[in-house]
Design an enzyme around this catalytic site. Structure first.
Site, PDB file in Angstrom:
ATOM      1  N   LEU A 204      -6.348   9.472  50.414  1.00 20.26           N
ATOM      2  CA  LEU A 204      -6.868  11.086  51.218  1.00 20.26           C
ATOM      3  C   LEU A 204      -6.454  10.673  53.485  1.00 20.26           C
ATOM      4  CD1 LEU A 204     -11.191  11.380  51.278  1.00 20.26           C
ATOM      5  CD2 LEU A 204      -9.163  12.545  50.819  1.00 20.26           C
ATOM      6  N   ASP A 205      -6.270  12.337  53.720  1.00 20.93           N
ATOM      7  CA  ASP A 205      -5.796  11.288  55.520  1.00 20.93           C
ATOM      8  C   ASP A 205      -6.550  10.843  56.743  1.00 20.93           C
ATOM      9  OD1 ASP A 205      -2.916  12.437  54.323  1.00 20.93           O
ATOM     10  OD2 ASP A 205      -3.526  14.717  55.116  1.00 20.93           O
ATOM     11  N   LEU A 206      -6.294   9.953  57.319  1.00 19.24           N
ATOM     12  CA  LEU A 206      -7.001   9.984  57.826  1.00 19.24           C
ATOM     13  C   LEU A 206      -8.067  10.640  58.761  1.00 19.24           C
ATOM     14  CD1 LEU A 206      -8.120   7.173  59.749  1.00 19.24           C
ATOM     15  CD2 LEU A 206      -6.425   7.716  61.950  1.00 19.24           C
ATOM     16  N   ASP A 207      -8.136  12.259  58.574  1.00 16.08           N
ATOM     17  CA  ASP A 207      -8.513  12.850  59.676  1.00 16.08           C
ATOM     18  C   ASP A 207      -9.558  13.803  58.695  1.00 16.08           C
ATOM     19  OD1 ASP A 207      -6.501  13.889  58.995  1.00 16.08           O
ATOM     20  OD2 ASP A 207      -6.434  14.629  61.213  1.00 16.08           O
ATOM     21  N   THR A 208      -9.075  12.939  57.336  1.00 12.53           N
ATOM     22  CA  THR A 208     -10.086  14.128  55.285  1.00 12.53           C
ATOM     23  C   THR A 208     -10.485  12.849  55.746  1.00 12.53           C
ATOM     24  OG1 THR A 208      -7.885  14.847  55.498  1.00 12.53           O
ATOM     25  CG2 THR A 208      -9.346  14.922  53.613  1.00 12.53           C
TER      26      THR A 208
END
Length: 146
Positions: free
Chosen positions: A11-15
């Protein structure tokens, strides 16, 4: 003896959202290799109201810098004020793909949560919590056909 576990995907850092951890490398490969077309479903809040035409474009696939996206299943969850909340299911997982797709129709993602991988949903699992998968869930993921 303890087993080393690793995430099957990322998962991306902001997801936020669903992430599967496993010690079975073949299982992880099945979940992450785009050739297997394991769908991933995301719930997002967009920075603008998306038109029905925007949703149709996203569903048909949009052109990104690294080529066209596969068709996606896109559903409007609701509109609130100046924001659209949509659900999108993809069968590929390119870097920041959901965000880039939304940008391709002139909006931005304000909040992004992965809510499902194949047949497995988050259910009532709270942020930061984990649980073991049942045998039936592992079997369903291993046998999932898109």
């Amino acid at each position: 003896m303890d087993s080393f576990v690793a995430p099957a995907g990322r998962l991306d850092l902001d997801t936020s959202g669903l992430l599967i951890l496993t010690n079975d490398t073949q299982f992880a490969e099945r979940l992450t290799n785009p050739d297997h077309h394991i769908p991933r479903t995301y719930l997002m809040k967009c920075s603008t109201l998306l038109s029905d035409e925007d949703l149709q474009k996203l569903g048909a696939g949009v052109e990104l810098t690294d080529g066209p996206t596969r068709p996606a299943v896109v559903r409007r969850v609701r509109d609130s004020g100046k924001y659209s909340h949509i659900e999108m299911t993809l069968t590929e997982g390119r870097n920041r793909q959901v965000r880039r797709m939304i940008e391709a129709v002139g909006s931005k993602v304000l909040k992004l949560t992965r809510i499902r991988i194949g047949p497995l949903g988050m259910g009532e699992l709270k942020i930061g919590k984990w649980r073991e998968l049942t045998v039936a869930e592992v079997t369903a993921l291993k046998n999932h056909k898109h």
